[in-house]
Design a protein around this motif. Structure first.
Motif, PDB file in Angstrom:
ATOM      1  N   LEU A 490      41.547  26.029  35.853  1.00 54.05           N
ATOM      2  CA  LEU A 490      41.914  27.092  36.787  1.00 54.05           C
ATOM      3  C   LEU A 490      40.660  27.848  37.216  1.00 54.05           C
ATOM      4  CD1 LEU A 490      45.104  28.623  35.068  1.00 54.05           C
ATOM      5  CD2 LEU A 490      45.038  27.124  37.066  1.00 54.05           C
ATOM      6  N   GLU A 491      40.507  28.011  38.511  1.00 51.56           N
ATOM      7  CA  GLU A 491      39.401  28.826  39.016  1.00 51.56           C
ATOM      8  C   GLU A 491      39.633  30.290  38.667  1.00 51.56           C
ATOM      9  OE1 GLU A 491      36.722  27.930  40.582  1.00 51.56           O
ATOM     10  OE2 GLU A 491      37.081  25.833  41.154  1.00 51.56           O
ATOM     11  N   GLU A 492      38.551  31.062  38.597  1.00 46.49           N
ATOM     12  CA  GLU A 492      38.673  32.490  38.276  1.00 46.49           C
ATOM     13  C   GLU A 492      39.549  33.202  39.299  1.00 46.49           C
ATOM     14  OE1 GLU A 492      35.933  36.477  37.475  1.00 46.49           O
ATOM     15  OE2 GLU A 492      34.962  34.546  37.919  1.00 46.49           O
ATOM     16  N   GLU A 494      42.020  32.017  41.002  1.00 53.39           N
ATOM     17  CA  GLU A 494      43.426  31.681  40.752  1.00 53.39           C
ATOM     18  C   GLU A 494      43.956  32.436  39.537  1.00 53.39           C
ATOM     19  OE1 GLU A 494      46.254  27.687  40.264  1.00 53.39           O
ATOM     20  OE2 GLU A 494      44.056  27.510  40.299  1.00 53.39           O
ATOM     21  N   CYS A 495      43.120  32.529  38.507  1.00 52.23           N
ATOM     22  CA  CYS A 495      43.524  33.274  37.303  1.00 52.23           C
ATOM     23  C   CYS A 495      43.813  34.734  37.644  1.00 52.23           C
ATOM     24  CB  CYS A 495      42.430  33.187  36.242  1.00 52.23           C
ATOM     25  SG  CYS A 495      42.249  31.569  35.487  1.00 52.23           S
ATOM     26  N   ARG A 496      42.915  35.342  38.407  1.00 46.52           N
ATOM     27  CA  ARG A 496      43.115  36.747  38.781  1.00 46.52           C
ATOM     28  C   ARG A 496      44.354  36.910  39.666  1.00 46.52           C
ATOM     29  NH1 ARG A 496      39.093  40.310  37.746  1.00 46.52           N
ATOM     30  NH2 ARG A 496      37.124  39.456  36.932  1.00 46.52           N
ATOM     31  N   GLY A 497      44.566  35.957  40.577  1.00 52.89           N
ATOM     32  CA  GLY A 497      45.720  36.048  41.461  1.00 52.89           C
ATOM     33  C   GLY A 497      47.039  35.956  40.701  1.00 52.89           C
ATOM     34  N   LEU A 498      47.145  35.025  39.735  1.00 53.85           N
ATOM     35  CA  LEU A 498      48.379  34.869  38.947  1.00 53.85           C
ATOM     36  C   LEU A 498      48.677  36.134  38.154  1.00 53.85           C
ATOM     37  CD1 LEU A 498      47.852  31.219  37.611  1.00 53.85           C
ATOM     38  CD2 LEU A 498      49.595  31.965  39.237  1.00 53.85           C
ATOM     39  N   LEU A 499      47.648  36.671  37.488  1.00 54.54           N
ATOM     40  CA  LEU A 499      47.861  37.860  36.670  1.00 54.54           C
ATOM     41  C   LEU A 499      48.146  39.080  37.558  1.00 54.54           C
ATOM     42  CD1 LEU A 499      47.927  39.182  33.906  1.00 54.54           C
ATOM     43  CD2 LEU A 499      45.442  39.480  34.047  1.00 54.54           C
ATOM     44  N   GLY A 500      47.407  39.202  38.665  1.00 59.25           N
ATOM     45  CA  GLY A 500      47.606  40.348  39.548  1.00 59.25           C
ATOM     46  C   GLY A 500      49.010  40.392  40.121  1.00 59.25           C
ATOM     47  N   SER A 501      49.585  39.237  40.475  1.00 61.10           N
ATOM     48  CA  SER A 501      50.953  39.190  41.011  1.00 61.10           C
ATOM     49  C   SER A 501      51.961  39.667  39.983  1.00 61.10           C
ATOM     50  CB  SER A 501      51.285  37.760  41.451  1.00 61.10           C
ATOM     51  OG  SER A 501      50.428  37.336  42.482  1.00 61.10           O
ATOM     52  N   VAL A 516      44.202  46.666  34.295  1.00 60.17           N
ATOM     53  CA  VAL A 516      43.394  45.936  33.316  1.00 60.17           C
ATOM     54  C   VAL A 516      42.024  45.620  33.891  1.00 60.17           C
ATOM     55  CG1 VAL A 516      45.426  44.889  32.227  1.00 60.17           C
ATOM     56  CG2 VAL A 516      44.236  43.672  34.069  1.00 60.17           C
ATOM     57  N   SER A 517      41.065  45.438  32.993  1.00 61.93           N
ATOM     58  CA  SER A 517      39.754  44.906  33.332  1.00 61.93           C
ATOM     59  C   SER A 517      39.670  43.511  32.742  1.00 61.93           C
ATOM     60  CB  SER A 517      38.642  45.785  32.766  1.00 61.93           C
ATOM     61  OG  SER A 517      38.660  47.055  33.379  1.00 61.93           O
ATOM     62  N   MET A 518      39.175  42.561  33.528  1.00 60.59           N
ATOM     63  CA  MET A 518      39.251  41.156  33.122  1.00 60.59           C
ATOM     64  C   MET A 518      37.887  40.492  33.219  1.00 60.59           C
ATOM     65  SD  MET A 518      41.556  38.237  34.988  1.00 60.59           S
ATOM     66  CE  MET A 518      41.090  36.513  34.911  1.00 60.59           C
ATOM     67  N   GLY A 519      37.584  39.682  32.205  1.00 63.92           N
ATOM     68  CA  GLY A 519      36.374  38.863  32.223  1.00 63.92           C
ATOM     69  C   GLY A 519      36.747  37.411  32.067  1.00 63.92           C
ATOM     70  N   TYR A 520      36.116  36.505  32.818  1.00 65.02           N
ATOM     71  CA  TYR A 520      36.496  35.092  32.811  1.00 65.02           C
ATOM     72  C   TYR A 520      35.246  34.236  32.597  1.00 65.02           C
ATOM     73  CZ  TYR A 520      37.912  30.523  34.668  1.00 65.02           C
ATOM     74  OH  TYR A 520      38.159  29.187  34.838  1.00 65.02           O
ATOM     75  N   ALA A 521      35.422  33.160  31.827  1.00 69.79           N
ATOM     76  CA  ALA A 521      34.334  32.194  31.634  1.00 69.79           C
ATOM     77  C   ALA A 521      34.943  30.821  31.428  1.00 69.79           C
ATOM     78  CB  ALA A 521      33.462  32.567  30.443  1.00 69.79           C
ATOM     79  N   ALA A 522      34.290  29.779  31.938  1.00 67.79           N
ATOM     80  CA  ALA A 522      34.759  28.402  31.784  1.00 67.79           C
ATOM     81  C   ALA A 522      33.581  27.519  31.408  1.00 67.79           C
ATOM     82  CB  ALA A 522      35.410  27.908  33.079  1.00 67.79           C
ATOM     83  N   PRO A 523      33.827  26.457  30.628  1.00 70.57           N
ATOM     84  CA  PRO A 523      32.719  25.583  30.211  1.00 70.57           C
ATOM     85  C   PRO A 523      32.189  24.770  31.372  1.00 70.57           C
ATOM     86  CG  PRO A 523      34.815  24.666  29.502  1.00 70.57           C
ATOM     87  CD  PRO A 523      35.120  26.019  30.060  1.00 70.57           C
ATOM     88  N   ASP A 524      30.879  24.544  31.361  1.00 69.89           N
ATOM     89  CA  ASP A 524      30.271  23.663  32.347  1.00 69.89           C
ATOM     90  C   ASP A 524      30.588  22.216  31.993  1.00 69.89           C
ATOM     91  OD1 ASP A 524      29.156  25.855  33.609  1.00 69.89           O
ATOM     92  OD2 ASP A 524      27.365  25.794  32.306  1.00 69.89           O
ATOM     93  N   ALA A 525      30.492  21.329  32.944  1.00 72.91           N
ATOM     94  CA  ALA A 525      30.757  19.910  32.689  1.00 72.91           C
ATOM     95  C   ALA A 525      29.816  19.379  31.620  1.00 72.91           C
ATOM     96  CB  ALA A 525      30.585  19.111  33.987  1.00 72.91           C
ATOM     97  N   GLY A 526      30.367  18.735  30.607  1.00 76.68           N
ATOM     98  CA  GLY A 526      29.565  18.145  29.536  1.00 76.68           C
ATOM     99  C   GLY A 526      29.197  19.101  28.429  1.00 76.68           C
TER     100      GLY A 526
END
Length: 554
Positions: A490-492, A494-501, A516-526
């Motif tokens: 999930l892109e950041e 999209e994550c914010r949009g789902l929670l915000g709705s 809320v205040s939100m922080g997002y992180a996702a792993p890089d490929a590999g």
């Protein structure tokens, strides 16, 4: 009535209702089918009630009761056939470990074991099926029996005449008790093995092995009774293999029972361990002796009998000792059942030497069923105890890992899951969200702590609605949440949009708004799961940056 008893009452009512419904339905079925034409037609038998004599001192003596023992190792018996026997008549004569030869007017009709001189050969306990030639009514059969033990005497059992078509029905009817025992005991043994597997999964201490040994003992008992009865003759032709198998099973059968007793009587484990070793050594020694032609199993069976007698004495001693030193109802009833079974096993041994092995296992079967009935009652009781303990453990485990305020995972569960991810024991994470509720302190101060608690619950509810089964949710601090995302990336945005709705939907019409205040992180490929801590730090840092912007923009 306490709470525990109240919980058991509905289950008891359901069980009673099920039992009553079973009896009612069976009564209806029996009543509606009483005129049904399907009936078991018993084989017609004409027993050797008269016309039987025995050669004694050059003369003949009438045989009036059975079993009848001759004066010596060999016995000659005579049976005058009825005048009106059908042409397809068969004389069924039960034989117990003897050679048999039957002649009619000097012509041989039947032989069993007479010409077999192999050192491996042993006479079995079988039903001799002697086919009578047509037109033999009124003639006399000569029955020659040879007991292979030097100190033994030839024994004539009461035979019966039947037709060739009904012979199998007659054998089955004579061994119906053995058939029913085998069926019921195999079913019981399989249930006990299933119980053992279930309790092994539940990690219920010694209980899995207790039920495993009981199940194994039940299956071995069923196999021994089957091979020692007349049932195998309906299926197999090789009596020698069945004879050897019967002795093999008889030697091994006490082992799982003693292992069961060893677990129940904890203070006598050494003694019963020695006995188990004795049975294994006896089994190996008899097999070697038979293989190298030193002796056969019939002549060595007394060694197993000695071990059984020693086992019965040991069991009786420890039962008395346990009754004095142990207050456990479970142990007392179990050992009482073992004691009853040991008593009937003693009667079975006495019957073996008294009747020459003719249906001596009936005492064993009676004792086994009493023993099994006691064990079934105790097993049900034990099953309930283990189930209740398991349920309590599950509740305690849930409490240990659950945040009671929001219903999601607590910090303990969060740390364990992070450790599993780092060790590669869990699926890879596709994203991490760190969340903090804005102005929770102000809400508590202005509206009270109850309003603040509702805000925490609302935050957890919004998270689960937004991300569903793709997220693992934790409350790791007072107003701080962490979501570990799995599955599809999930892109950041999209994550914010789902929670915000979800937040917007629940905030509509509410006096106290969730922010809320939100922080997002996702792993890089590999990158893989090894960077999980780094991802958490990134998401946490971004959450604090957003929180600073929130406060500076007020």
């Amino acid at each position: 009535m306490n709470v525990h008893q109240k919980k058991k009452l509905p289950a008891l009512i359901i069980c009673i209702a099920a039992a009553v419904s079973f009896l009612v339905v069976m009564a209806i079925a029996a009543r509606s089918g009483k005129d049904d034409s399907m009936q078991l037609v018993k084989a017609e038998k004409r027993y050797m009630d008269e016309g039987v004599s025995c050669l004694v001192d050059g003369g003949r003596k009438e045989v009036r009761s059975y079993p009848y023992r001759s004066e010596g190792q060999e016995g000659y018996f005579y049976y005058r056939l009825p005048d009106d026997i059908p042409d397809d008549s068969v004389l069924v004569l039960q034989n117990v470990y003897q050679k048999v030869e039957v002649t009619l007017n000097g012509e041989p009709l039947y032989e069993y074991g007479i010409d077999n001189d192999s050192s491996y050969y042993m006479e079995a306990r079988i039903n001799c099926e002697i086919r009578i030639p047509a037109g033999s009514g009124g003639q006399e059969l000569e029955i020659h029996l040879i007991h292979t033990e030097k100190s033994g005497k030839a024994v004539l059992q009461q035979g019966y005449l039947t037709s060739a078509g009904e012979m199998a029905d007659g054998i089955l009817a004579d061994n119906l008790w053995a058939f029913l025992f085998c069926v019921m005991t195999v079913m019981s043994g399989m249930c006990m093995l299933a119980m053992s597997l279930w309790q092994h999964v539940k990690k219920a201490g010694d209980s899995p092995m207790i039920f495993f040994f009981l199940g194994l003992f039940a299956l071995l008992s069923a196999a021994w009774v089957f091979t020692d009865s007349g049932l195998p003759q309906l299926i197999f032709d090789d009596s020698q293999v069945l004879m050897v198998l019967s002795f093999e099973l008889f030697m091994l059968m006490p082992v799982p029972l003693l292992l069961f007793v060893q677990l129940v009587c904890e203070y006598s484990r050494k003694m019963f361990g020695i006995l188990v070793t004795g049975y294994i050594v006896n089994f190996l020694a008899q097999n070697v002796a038979y293989a190298v032609r030193i002796s056969d199993f019939k002549h060595m069976v007394y060694l197993t009998h000695i071990l059984i007698i020693v086992s019965i004495v040991a069991i009786a001693y420890f039962i008395l000792r346990g009754a004095v030193n142990r207050n456990s109802l479970y142990v007392r009833w179990t050992m009482g059942g073992v004691g009853i079974f040991a008593g009937f096993s003693s009667l079975s041994l006495l019957s073996f030497y008294e009747t020459g092995g003719n249906q001596n296992e009936k005492f064993f079967i009676i004792g086994f069923f009493i023993f099994l009935s006691i064990l079934i009652m105790l097993a049900i009781h034990k099953f309930q105890e283990v189930s209740e303990e398991s349920a309590r453990s599950e509740v305690l485990q849930e409490l240990a890992y659950k945040d009671m305020m929001t219903g999601i995972g607590n910090r303990t569960l969060y740390e364990e899951h992070i450790a599993d991810i780092e060790a590669g024991r869990s699926a890879a994470i596709t994203g991490i969200i760190v969340l903090d509720i804005n102005n929770l302190k102000e809400v508590n101060d202005r509206y009270g702590h109850r309003a603040g608690d509702e805000l925490l619950k609302l935050a957890a509810r919004c998270l689960r609605e937004a991300y569903g089964t793709r997220g693992m949710y934790y409350r790791i601090g007072g107003d701080e949440f962490v979501i570990l995302l799995r599955g599809a990336y999930l892109e950041e945005k999209e994550c914010r949009g789902l929670l915000g709705s979800c937040i917007k939907k629940h905030n509509d019409g509410q006096d106290v708004k969730l922010s809320v205040s939100m922080g997002y992180a996702a792993p890089d490929a590999g990158t893989g799961t090894a960077a999980i801590r780094e991802l958490i730090e990134k998401a946490d840092a971004r959450m604090y940056e957003e929180k600073k912007r929130f406060h500076s923009g007020r």
